[in-house]
Design an enzyme around this catalytic site. Sequence first.
Site, PDB file in Angstrom:
ATOM      1  N   CYS A 174      33.919  39.939  40.468  1.00  0.00           N
ATOM      2  CA  CYS A 174      35.574  39.425  41.866  1.00  0.00           C
ATOM      3  C   CYS A 174      35.191  38.118  42.081  1.00  0.00           C
ATOM      4  O   CYS A 174      36.657  37.915  42.344  1.00  0.00           O
ATOM      5  CB  CYS A 174      35.124  40.726  42.605  1.00  0.00           C
ATOM      6  SG  CYS A 174      34.750  42.451  41.747  1.00  0.00           S
ATOM      7  N   HIS A 196      43.791  44.325  45.072  1.00  0.00           N
ATOM      8  CA  HIS A 196      42.893  43.846  44.171  1.00  0.00           C
ATOM      9  C   HIS A 196      42.350  43.848  42.720  1.00  0.00           C
ATOM     10  O   HIS A 196      41.706  44.405  42.462  1.00  0.00           O
ATOM     11  CB  HIS A 196      41.021  44.782  45.045  1.00  0.00           C
ATOM     12  CG  HIS A 196      40.197  43.799  44.463  1.00  0.00           C
ATOM     13  ND1 HIS A 196      40.198  42.568  44.097  1.00  0.00           N
ATOM     14  CD2 HIS A 196      39.208  44.020  43.985  1.00  0.00           C
ATOM     15  CE1 HIS A 196      38.719  42.127  43.710  1.00  0.00           C
ATOM     16  NE2 HIS A 196      38.035  43.044  43.619  1.00  0.00           N
TER      17      HIS A 196
END
Lengths: 131, 388
Positions: free
Chosen positions: B84, B334
């Site tokens: 991420c 996200h």
Amino acid sequence: MSDSENEVHDAGFDNWLAAAEEGDAYYLECANGHGSLPPRRVCPDCGSTDLAEADLPETGDIQTFTVTHVPTPAFEEDAPYATAVVDFGSVRLTGQVVGVDPEAVETGLSVELEITVSETTGERVIGLRPA
Amino acid sequence: MSDVRVAGTGLTPFGNSPERTGRDLFAEASIAAFEESGVPRDDVEAVLYGNFMGELSEHQGHQGPLMAEAAGVRAPATRYESACASSGVAVREAVKRIRNGENDVLLVGGAERMTNLGTAGATEALAIAADDLWEVRAGVTFPGAYALMAQAYFDEFGGEHEDLAHIAVKNHENALTNEKAQYQRAIEVADVLEAPPVSEPLGLYDACPISDGASALVLTSESYAAKHDLEAPVAITGTGQGGDRMALHDREHLARSPAAREAGAEAYADAGVDAGDVDFAEVHDCFTIAEVLALEALDLEPIGEGISAARNGRTTADGETPINLSGGLKAKGHPVGATGASQIAEVTDLLAGEHPNSDHVADATTGVAHNAGGTVASATVHVLEVVA
Ligand SMILES: [Zn+2]
């Protein structure tokens, strides 16, 4: 499935699972006494390449846990299940708590290793049973 | 050392668009960044691109050159992968190249296509950011790993699910005016507490959504910005990166993020600021507990007190240090590979007075972006300041 001819053997890890199934679980210990889990050629703490197998203690304590309701496809039929991080002294392990209702799991609970299988895939899973 | 100017920022809407390819998403973000920057594509010397699960989600590796092509840039291109934190590390590499004089103009960004995998597929894809042998095969999911940290935090420092709920409420509130956000919808504490459990103590509303989207930045050297008379008042003045052991159980602390602390300390020192100078921050709140750990790692809250920051109003839009004025990962969305560069875009726009929430930080001169990979086995922190 674990017996499939196509299954690739993960050296170190699968050997460890087999040993743990026989009640001979171990961890790796370097010349300076740092514990770690296989497969590994170098101590992640000090860089020592002198690693030897040492017996994993019989029991450990749950340090933190969670009950998972939304699993990956590999554990679809196992959910909900409790996963815990357990302190075995020189090393910690992550495993599924078995033999107890997930909602009864708590921090500090003493557990012992018991290799179990995923209800979904039949693959071996590191299990932790209240001691 | 030359400041690194953010000449242009571009974001697609973050959300649910399973039919859109990664290349289409990144093309849209890059067009916006180029338009805002006034920099011609021919001046770009390299493309640095973040992506995590491209092989799984659209059977596409080697995305660097593909994305340069999609952006209309003829230049060497490289994909950066750090879960991420993929585009956070891409930004950091770009900053270092411009500073050392290697490049004057870079296109940096990232994209992720996720919703086409469905919830189970995306859960599986995200899980590979953890240790496959020792965590994934024990049934640890991405939310599960953060739940392990949340429970450890509660046990060590206290706090309860209701504290975390206030973080989700705050970030949804902040997203109301962000037209790029996946959720522009207010929620209440009760919604969070009553949501279905995902991995206890975390429920559906403690988690960021699964998202598609892209981000792009045109970064230039200070001299290039001056020579071409660019309107680029915001600079990246500090960069830092930290690392930790891969498996959560191998970490010294189960309820802290040392990698983020290292990254923050390095970025603060690099910029010559400290936590007290930080006016606001965008932090990596993939789960509500992640925001708590980030605040403490960045010294924006003392260890053990970050849990109460949202509930007590310290991090709300009108609080002392507003956190995630964009809505954060929680409400903005996200798309993993896009997130790090999107945070830099949000901080830039907030500092430049071009963000719908800029009024909340009207006098701000210093903002921070914190991007975490996996369960924070990797982290980047960037300090941005108004310099012109
Ligand atoms: Zn050692």
